[in-house]
Write a protein that holds these residues in place. Structure first.
Motif, PDB file in Angstrom:
ATOM      1  N   UNK A 296       0.853  -1.160   0.000  1.00 40.73           N
ATOM      2  CA  UNK A 296       0.000   0.000   0.000  1.00 40.73           C
ATOM      3  C   UNK A 296       0.895   1.219   0.000  1.00 40.73           C
ATOM      4  N   UNK A 297       0.631   2.170  -0.890  1.00 42.30           N
ATOM      5  CA  UNK A 297       1.396   3.406  -0.967  1.00 42.30           C
ATOM      6  C   UNK A 297       0.479   4.542  -0.563  1.00 42.30           C
ATOM      7  N   UNK A 298       0.908   5.312   0.406  1.00 39.66           N
ATOM      8  CA  UNK A 298       0.129   6.451   0.878  1.00 39.66           C
ATOM      9  C   UNK A 298       0.951   7.704   0.676  1.00 39.66           C
ATOM     10  N   UNK A 299       0.324   8.761   0.184  1.00 39.74           N
ATOM     11  CA  UNK A 299       1.044   9.990  -0.089  1.00 39.74           C
ATOM     12  C   UNK A 299       0.378  11.137   0.658  1.00 39.74           C
TER      13      UNK A 299
ATOM     14  N   UNK B 280      -3.951   4.145   9.563  1.00 36.46           N
ATOM     15  CA  UNK B 280      -4.642   3.235   8.655  1.00 36.46           C
ATOM     16  C   UNK B 280      -3.838   1.962   8.436  1.00 36.46           C
ATOM     17  N   UNK B 281      -4.541   0.828   8.478  1.00 38.21           N
ATOM     18  CA  UNK B 281      -3.919  -0.452   8.198  1.00 38.21           C
ATOM     19  C   UNK B 281      -4.862  -1.282   7.337  1.00 38.21           C
ATOM     20  N   UNK B 282      -4.349  -1.834   6.253  1.00 41.56           N
ATOM     21  CA  UNK B 282      -5.116  -2.729   5.383  1.00 41.56           C
ATOM     22  C   UNK B 282      -4.447  -4.097   5.421  1.00 41.56           C
ATOM     23  N   UNK B 283      -5.218  -5.124   5.706  1.00 42.59           N
ATOM     24  CA  UNK B 283      -4.659  -6.465   5.858  1.00 42.59           C
ATOM     25  C   UNK B 283      -5.732  -7.513   5.591  1.00 42.59           C
ATOM     26  N   UNK B 284      -5.417  -8.760   5.336  1.00 41.19           N
ATOM     27  CA  UNK B 284      -4.077  -9.272   5.040  1.00 41.19           C
ATOM     28  C   UNK B 284      -3.677  -8.936   3.608  1.00 41.19           C
ATOM     29  N   UNK B 285      -2.410  -9.010   3.355  1.00 40.16           N
ATOM     30  CA  UNK B 285      -1.875  -8.743   2.032  1.00 40.16           C
ATOM     31  C   UNK B 285      -0.785  -9.763   1.773  1.00 40.16           C
TER      32      UNK B 285
ATOM     33  N   UNK C  36     -11.694 -11.109   1.925  1.00 44.20           N
ATOM     34  CA  UNK C  36     -12.128  -9.930   2.672  1.00 44.20           C
ATOM     35  C   UNK C  36     -10.899  -9.121   3.055  1.00 44.20           C
ATOM     36  N   UNK C  37     -10.843  -7.860   2.626  1.00 40.78           N
ATOM     37  CA  UNK C  37      -9.750  -6.962   2.978  1.00 40.78           C
ATOM     38  C   UNK C  37     -10.190  -6.130   4.174  1.00 40.78           C
ATOM     39  N   UNK C  38      -9.476  -6.242   5.261  1.00 41.91           N
ATOM     40  CA  UNK C  38      -9.783  -5.502   6.483  1.00 41.91           C
ATOM     41  C   UNK C  38      -9.094  -4.142   6.447  1.00 41.91           C
TER      42      UNK C  38
ATOM     43  N   UNK D  17     -14.230 -10.794  -6.194  1.00 39.55           N
ATOM     44  CA  UNK D  17     -14.414 -10.744  -7.643  1.00 39.55           C
ATOM     45  C   UNK D  17     -13.205 -10.184  -8.389  1.00 39.55           C
ATOM     46  N   UNK D  18     -12.195  -9.699  -7.669  1.00 44.29           N
ATOM     47  CA  UNK D  18     -11.017  -9.139  -8.331  1.00 44.29           C
ATOM     48  C   UNK D  18     -10.062 -10.243  -8.762  1.00 44.29           C
ATOM     49  N   UNK D  19      -9.500 -10.098  -9.934  1.00 42.59           N
ATOM     50  CA  UNK D  19      -8.472 -11.027 -10.416  1.00 42.59           C
ATOM     51  C   UNK D  19      -7.184 -10.775  -9.651  1.00 42.59           C
ATOM     52  N   UNK D  20      -6.319 -11.763  -9.628  1.00 42.54           N
ATOM     53  CA  UNK D  20      -5.017 -11.582  -8.991  1.00 42.54           C
ATOM     54  C   UNK D  20      -4.277 -10.443  -9.678  1.00 42.54           C
ATOM     55  N   UNK D  21      -3.617  -9.608  -8.913  1.00 49.87           N
ATOM     56  CA  UNK D  21      -2.871  -8.491  -9.483  1.00 49.87           C
ATOM     57  C   UNK D  21      -2.574  -7.435  -8.442  1.00 49.87           C
ATOM     58  N   UNK D  22      -2.015  -6.326  -8.894  1.00 43.23           N
ATOM     59  CA  UNK D  22      -1.722  -5.188  -8.034  1.00 43.23           C
ATOM     60  C   UNK D  22      -2.843  -4.165  -8.147  1.00 43.23           C
ATOM     61  N   UNK D  23      -3.264  -3.634  -7.014  1.00 38.78           N
ATOM     62  CA  UNK D  23      -4.334  -2.648  -6.996  1.00 38.78           C
ATOM     63  C   UNK D  23      -3.963  -1.485  -6.094  1.00 38.78           C
TER      64      UNK D  23
END
Length: 80
Positions: free
Chosen positions: A1-4, A17-22, A27-29, A63-69
């Motif tokens: 995750x990149x935050x600016x 802010x924390x987004x996990x697991x990655x 389910x993204x928390x 529903x998202x395909x594997x990749x970078x988001x």
């Protein structure tokens, strides 16, 4: 995750802010939101793939395909 962050106020908000697991495929928390937020998911080219409103602690990304988001979190009018 990149935050600016664009200011010291933004920096203190971003640090909470924390987004996990990655990586993830279910389910993204998201922790550290001070109130319900709008979360936009963009692909690596900047194309908006999904937007979820009133997010308080998680979003479903099955529903998202594997990749970078890229996540754009709008909370209290601030883009985090």
């Amino acid at each position: 995750m990149i935050l600016k962050p664009t200011s010291s106020t933004h920096q203190s908000i971003v640090n909470k802010l924390t987004c996990y697991p990655n990586p993830n495929s279910d389910i993204l928390r998201i922790s550290g939101l001070s109130q319900a937020a709008t979360v936009s998911i963009l692909d690596i080219n900047g194309l908006q793939i999904k937007t979820v409103e009133n997010v308080t602690d998680h979003i479903n990304i099955q529903e998202l395909s594997a990749g970078l988001y890229i996540l754009v979190i709008n909370n209290k009018g601030l883009n985090e």
